[in-house]
Design a protein around this motif. Structure first.
Motif, mmCIF file in Angstrom:
data_model
loop_
_atom_site.group_PDB
_atom_site.id
_atom_site.type_symbol
_atom_site.label_atom_id
_atom_site.label_comp_id
_atom_site.label_asym_id
_atom_site.label_seq_id
_atom_site.Cartn_x
_atom_site.Cartn_y
_atom_site.Cartn_z
ATOM 1 N N VAL A 264 -6.808 2.415 -1.936
ATOM 2 C CA VAL A 264 -5.905 1.466 -2.580
ATOM 3 C C VAL A 264 -6.357 0.050 -2.258
ATOM 4 O O VAL A 264 -6.630 -0.271 -1.105
ATOM 5 C CB VAL A 264 -4.458 1.676 -2.081
ATOM 6 C CG1 VAL A 264 -3.543 0.584 -2.594
ATOM 7 C CG2 VAL A 264 -3.953 3.045 -2.516
ATOM 8 N N PHE B 287 -6.565 11.484 0.264
ATOM 9 C CA PHE B 287 -6.432 10.177 0.896
ATOM 10 C C PHE B 287 -6.762 9.127 -0.165
ATOM 11 O O PHE B 287 -7.873 9.114 -0.697
ATOM 12 C CB PHE B 287 -7.370 10.071 2.101
ATOM 13 C CG PHE B 287 -6.829 10.786 3.296
ATOM 14 C CD1 PHE B 287 -5.936 10.153 4.151
ATOM 15 C CD2 PHE B 287 -7.179 12.096 3.559
ATOM 16 C CE1 PHE B 287 -5.405 10.814 5.249
ATOM 17 C CE2 PHE B 287 -6.653 12.764 4.659
ATOM 18 C CZ PHE B 287 -5.763 12.125 5.501
ATOM 19 N N PHE B 288 -5.800 8.306 -0.484
ATOM 20 C CA PHE B 288 -5.994 7.352 -1.576
ATOM 21 C C PHE B 288 -6.833 6.160 -1.111
ATOM 22 O O PHE B 288 -6.730 5.714 0.039
ATOM 23 C CB PHE B 288 -4.648 6.814 -2.052
ATOM 24 C CG PHE B 288 -3.717 7.857 -2.585
ATOM 25 C CD1 PHE B 288 -4.044 8.593 -3.715
ATOM 26 C CD2 PHE B 288 -2.502 8.100 -1.964
ATOM 27 C CE1 PHE B 288 -3.176 9.546 -4.213
ATOM 28 C CE2 PHE B 288 -1.627 9.053 -2.453
ATOM 29 C CZ PHE B 288 -1.959 9.782 -3.579
ATOM 30 N N THR C 41 0.841 -1.204 0.000
ATOM 31 C CA THR C 41 0.000 0.000 0.000
ATOM 32 C C THR C 41 0.877 1.256 0.000
ATOM 33 O O THR C 41 0.608 2.213 -0.728
ATOM 34 C CB THR C 41 -0.926 -0.006 1.237
ATOM 35 O OG1 THR C 41 -1.784 -1.150 1.135
ATOM 36 C CG2 THR C 41 -1.770 1.253 1.296
ATOM 37 N N GLY C 42 1.930 1.236 0.793
ATOM 38 C CA GLY C 42 2.839 2.385 0.833
ATOM 39 C C GLY C 42 3.520 2.619 -0.501
ATOM 40 O O GLY C 42 3.692 3.764 -0.937
ATOM 41 N N GLY D 177 1.874 2.704 -9.312
ATOM 42 C CA GLY D 177 1.202 3.968 -9.036
ATOM 43 C C GLY D 177 1.641 5.076 -9.971
ATOM 44 O O GLY D 177 0.831 5.888 -10.426
ATOM 45 N N HIS E 176 0.996 4.234 -2.696
ATOM 46 C CA HIS E 176 0.835 5.650 -2.316
ATOM 47 C C HIS E 176 1.958 6.503 -2.915
ATOM 48 O O HIS E 176 1.707 7.559 -3.491
ATOM 49 C CB HIS E 176 0.880 5.802 -0.793
ATOM 50 C CG HIS E 176 -0.401 5.408 -0.115
ATOM 51 N ND1 HIS E 176 -0.592 5.539 1.234
ATOM 52 C CD2 HIS E 176 -1.547 4.896 -0.598
ATOM 53 C CE1 HIS E 176 -1.817 5.120 1.560
ATOM 54 N NE2 HIS E 176 -2.407 4.719 0.460
#
Lengths: 787, 262
Positions: free
Chosen positions: A724, A721-722, A676-677, A746, A680
């Motif tokens: 994901v 705020f994504f 996730t990071g 991304g 982002h």
């Protein structure tokens, strides 16, 4: 219930403790007793003939150890290019020399002319300013199309022109593609620019060269994503130092994004000067220097045409791209607009006929090379923009147009030479629709309108080729390197494990994620596993980290090595348990005889390997250490669907991103939090490209935005705020972990989503705007609104 | 940076004396000067820090005016005038980032007169008085073009006096990279009329938009500005926007400032 350890768990990143408490060990933290400092004198003109370099006044200044110029590097190799592209006519690309310090000419602002080594950084800089350089300024070529005109000034006098190569792919398909366009029911054409980006990792580049007269060994500490590649390129091609006399260390590295893949002149210089002076030599780039010496990214100018039949099926795709190489060929530059771009032009769609033409051009600008995504963002952007334009021209839903053209059967051989092993593009699109709340868009748009804002929605898909390899294929395509990865798993006597990997972490979280894989396989605690990387003296020859390859290729090497460990450990356990090896099971960190309660703990087996008193010495060797080199059978193909909602302020042209949803298929996921990071970060960089970033040169080759006063990097408040998701998982079919790679997605998938959304907002407001080139700055959007 | 001598006097008088040396340079919070020195774009023989001078610190009120010491950092202004002059507090609270706001000073900003800085718009828009070690200069006389002021060599901005308006607001449209004002408009309504000061836009630095002042003085509403515009001629044209774009933004930001002032 989410797992709390092993594959699929999300333990916090263990490396962050040192990064966030100021205890990281970055290259600039390395200080060697007696070190001297380098200041480079760089060209302030884009193109010029060096008539003379007078170092006499500078040499006598306080603290100066020695001043080097291009003349000191005559007879020393130039910086090599790691990829040779063959053009449409079967000829090799034009490949100019790339000296460590300029010889004869300077070819971009920032080209190093001389280097001062002095006792302090200030003395080095003082002396560099005192060097008198006589340069006859020559007309610069900046615009790619102008650079290819007859009579244009040549960046390299010994080449026939500024054309590096004219590449056709697949050349044999060209006639069929042209014919399909002749028969098309509809053709959509789009001309666009993929803006030039400057990577701007938080840590600027640093190099420290060291040399031991006692052992004749050189050591280079450097901010690199791939220390073995640097050792090979610099040792074999530039300085002539064999591997056993050259160690390259890339310790903690504060972000790479591609720009720290390449072998740079400053690395070779510091290594060379340290040998010459028998003294450690250190260079730390200032941010200003980084802007004009780090390889840039992207910079394509493209015309793309999409042919459709009467049923809106894609029948052919044709592109013509001008790709900026800058003044020299950076390490992997030729591969980016070709094999990392042309091969992805099918995207997620079953377009049967594709022809890609790329003209790579030399200009008097900083060299351009891979930057997060490298070629794949350029492919995705043009394809997903032209599909969006086609949907508008045809009056059909852009999502439905994509869906009806999706590839649905795998494996799928594209007309651009790659075979997708697996995927499910409808699944990620379904997931996206669930996340983005398309049904609520009209209400949100009405609410925006009340506040005087224009709301727009952009959707697109992407596919990328990751885990770059296999070596035999890339060799045929012109790579001058292999693309396997290596791992040594060293089980220590008490059962703790050191894993030496050729992958390199510069923000990816390898030290956390890789132990999850090993721990899962062995049933031991992750804290027993340590990852060692970034030092050619400690790790087996490996190719490093880029192209979202570390887990898919490097992780697979670890799996293979760990499998060897398990096989050997079972033999030891069988001996200790006086059982047949075939009956031994490894579970939860213990070896058990199947169907019995007889077992021996992991630590007892590992101790036996190093204290082999009761040990099958006639069958196996003591010790428990295995190495594997993994060369994959194919690329991996992560894919996904992204949606972006923007608000445009029609009074100012300012775009704000209100919602962003990303549904990715990365195959199996080892650490969902890290993934996730990564997404982002990629989204932030893609949004940066779409809205903010873009290196601008004036006609004389001066970089107009060479500082943060004018080069706009994305900040936290530029992104929403994504949302994901990576729950859609079609595991890769050909690597043991079933993983695909997530580092670049991304940045690849987001720019077209943003631009599609802004065009949508303007069209909903009744404006006849079909395209705006990135970055979609307020001024550009306002001009489009008022054009 | 190049080597320089450094002094940190405790009084205005000592600072003035220290600045008499050739190529001596006053140092406020250093948020412009220090980066300039690091780039080796300036070579002062001596830096004279003004941050140790107690009489140049702090905020007080006198005769209906707010008096701000020249060495007062932006963050202190943001806190200190929030009750008495909220528009000025808001402006100060949005200059740069926390580091800039806690180091940078109002006197330093006004002495530098960056054409995209915020404080010049507040000073000119409020009809402030710039107090120096040797005289008082009204804002209309003080700002004399990009990076140019009425200050003499070695003259120090020791304080600024702001008359408090009935209503005021500052609207800044940020340049995407630096987040300085691409265009910033400060509107202040006083009993004797409205002042409108524009920063970021003009090649001549901060300026008053007199047509808007006249319109707003008779009708303090956004609609009063309908149809008014500044000419694109003389506006800054660069990577971030053309002169025409900046001219357009002046009107947009002015209306928004009037609307926000209420």
């Amino acid at each position: 219930m989410p797992k709390d350890h092993g594959i699929g768990a999300s333990p916090k990143r263990r490396e962050d403790v040192r990064f966030l408490t100021g205890a990281g060990n970055y290259t600039d933290d390395i200080n060697i007793h007696g070190q001297a400092y380098v200041a480079f004198l760089r060209s302030d003109v884009a193109h010029g003939r060096i008539k003379g370099v007078d170092t006499s006044a500078a040499t006598d200044m306080p603290g100066v150890v020695r001043i080097f110029t291009g003349a000191d590097f005559e007879g020393v190799g130039g910086l090599p290019c790691g990829w040779q592209v063959t053009d449409r006519h079967g000829e090799p690309m034009q490949e100019p020399a790339h000296p460590v310090l300029a010889q004869g000419k300077v070819r971009h602002v920032g080209d190093p002319i001389a280097a001062v080594v002095a006792d302090t950084p200030e003395q080095a800089r003082d002396a560099a300013e005192a060097i008198e350089v006589d340069i006859e300024e020559l007309p610069a070529v900046i615009d790619m199309k102008a650079a290819l005109k007859d009579g244009a000034p040549k960046v390299h006098d010994d080449l026939t022109s500024n054309l590096c190569y004219d590449w056709g792919f697949v050349e044999e398909n060209k006639a069929a593609v042209d014919e399909a366009f002749g028969k098309a029911a509809h053709v959509t054409t789009l001309e666009l620019v993929n803006n030039r980006l400057i990577a701007n990792p938080m840590e600027p580049r640093v190099a420290v060269g060291d040399y031991s007269r006692a052992t004749d060994e050189s050591t280079l500490y450097t901010t690199s994503q791939n220390p073995h590649v640097i050792r090979l390129l610099m040792g074999a091609f530039v300085l002539g130092i064999p591997e056993h006399k050259l160690r390259v260390v890339a310790p903690d590295v504060g972000g790479g994004f591609g720009t720290k893949i390449f072998h740079y002149a400053e690395e070779a210089f510091c290594t060379f000067a340290a040998r010459q002076l028998a003294r450690p030599v250190k260079w730390t780039a200032s941010r200003s220097e980084a802007f004009i010496s780090d390889a840039h990214g992207r910079d394509h100018v493209t015309k793309i045409e999409l042919a459709l039949n009467g049923d809106n099926n894609f029948t052919a795709l044709r592109t013509e791209t001008y790709a900026n190489m800058g003044a020299y060929l950076s390490t992997f530059a030729p591969s980016v607009p070709t094999w990392l771009h042309g091969t992805l032009m099918a995207g997620n769609y079953k377009t049967p006929l594709i022809y890609v033409n790329v003209k790579a051009v030399f200009t008097n600008t900083v060299p351009v090379d891979a930057y997060r995504g490298a070629g794949r963002p350029e492919a995705t952007y043009q394809l997903e923009r032209v599909i969006d334009k086609a949907a508008r021209e045809l009056g059909v839903d852009p999502i439905e147009l994509r869906r009806q053209n999706f590839i649905t059967e795998f494996p799928y051989a594209t007309p651009v030479a790659v075979e997708y092993d697996t995927g499910d593009y409808h699944a990620t699109m379904d997931k996206l629709l669930e996340m983005m709340d398309r049904d609520g868009f009209d209400a949100r748009a009405a609410e925006s309108q009340k506040r005087g804002k224009l709301r727009g929605l952009g959707v697109n898909c992407y596919i990328e080729a990751c885990g770059i390899a296999p070596s035999n294929l890339v060799g045929q395509l012109g790579a001058r390197a292999g693309l396997y990865e290596s791992a040594t798993v060293r089980v220590n006597a008490t059962g703790s494990i050191s894993v030496m990997t050729g992958s390199h972490s510069h923000g990816q979280g390898h030290e956390t994620a890789f132990p999850q894989v090993i721990a899962e396989m062995l049933g031991i605690d992750e804290s027993m596993v340590e990852i060692v990387h970034g030092d050619t003296a400690k790790t087996p020859m490996g190719m490093g980290t880029y192209g979202s390859r570390s887990l898919a290729v490097g992780g697979s090497a670890m799996v293979r090595a760990t499998e060897k460990i398990i096989n050997k450990a079972k033999k030891i356990a069988a001996h200790l348990l006086e059982a047949s090896e075939a009956d031994i099971e490894l579970k939860d960190g213990a070896f058990t005889v199947a169907g019995t309660d007889k077992s021996v703990a992991w630590g007892d087996v590992t101790l036996a390997a190093y204290v082999p008193h009761n040990y099958p010495l006639d069958e196996i060797e003591p010790g428990l250490e295995e190495t594997a080199f993994y060369d994959p059978a194919n690329f991996t193909y992560p894919a996904g669907a992204y949606a972006c909602e923007v608000e445009v302020d029609p009074d100012t042209g300012k775009v704000t991103i209100e919602r962003f949803a990303a549904a990715d298929d990365f195959g199996n996921v080892v650490n969902p939090m890290i993934v996730t990071g990564q997404v982002h970060g990629g989204l932030a960089q893609g949004i940066g490209q779409a809205l903010l970033e873009g290196a601008a040169y004036d006609e004389n080759g001066q970089l107009l935005n060479g500082s943060y006063m004018d080069y706009a990097m994305p900040r936290a408040d530029d992104v929403p705020f994504f949302q994901v998701d990576h729950s859609c998982q079609t595991p890769c079919t050909h690597n043991p972990l079933g993983v695909k790679g997530c580092g670049e997605a991304g940045a690849i998938g987001s720019p077209p989503a943003v631009v599609n959304a802004v065009v949508d907002a303007l069209q909903r407001a009744g404006r006849e705007v079909t395209h705006i080139d990135m970055p979609l700055s307020p001024a550009r959007v306002w001009a489009a609104l008022n054009g | 940076m190049y080597a320089f001598d450094f002094e940190k006097p405790g009084s205005i008088a000592d600072a003035v004396a220290a600045l008499k040396d050739e190529d001596a340079q006053a140092l406020g919070g250093g948020q412009t000067l220090i980066p300039t020195l690091k780039q080796r774009l300036a070579m002062p023989s001596k830096l004279v820090s003004l941050t140790g001078i107690a009489e140049m610190q702090g905020i007080s009120k006198a005769g209906g005016e707010i008096v701000i010491g020249g060495a007062t950092p932006h963050a202190a202004v943001a806190d200190g005038v929030a009750g008495d002059y909220p528009a000025l507090a808001e402006l100060a609270a949005h200059i740069g980032d926390p580091a800039v706001r806690n180091r940078g000073t109002i006197g330093g900003s006004l002495a530098n007169n960056d054409p995209a800085a915020c404080y010049p718009a507040a000073a000119l828009g409020s009809g402030a008085t710039i107090v120096t070690d040797r005289r008082e200069i009204v804002a209309d006389d003080y700002f004399q073009g990009m990076f140019t002021t009425a200050l003499d060599e070695g003259e120090i901005v020791t304080g600024v006096r702001f008359p408090v308006p009935e209503k005021a607001s500052y609207m800044k449209f940020e340049q995407p990279a630096s987040r300085f004002a691409l265009v910033g408009v400060f509107v202040a309504k006083y009993a004797d009329g409205v002042r409108v000061a524009v920063t970021g836009a003009s090649e001549e630095g901060v300026f008053r938009w007199s047509e808007a002042e006249a319109a707003l003085s008779s009708d303090f509403s956004p609609a009063a500005l309908d149809g008014l515009s500044v000419p694109a001629d003389g506006m800054i044209s660069d990577l971030h926007g053309s002169g025409a774009y900046r001219a357009h933004l002046v009107a947009v930001m002015a209306k928004r400032a009037v609307a926000a002032a209420g």
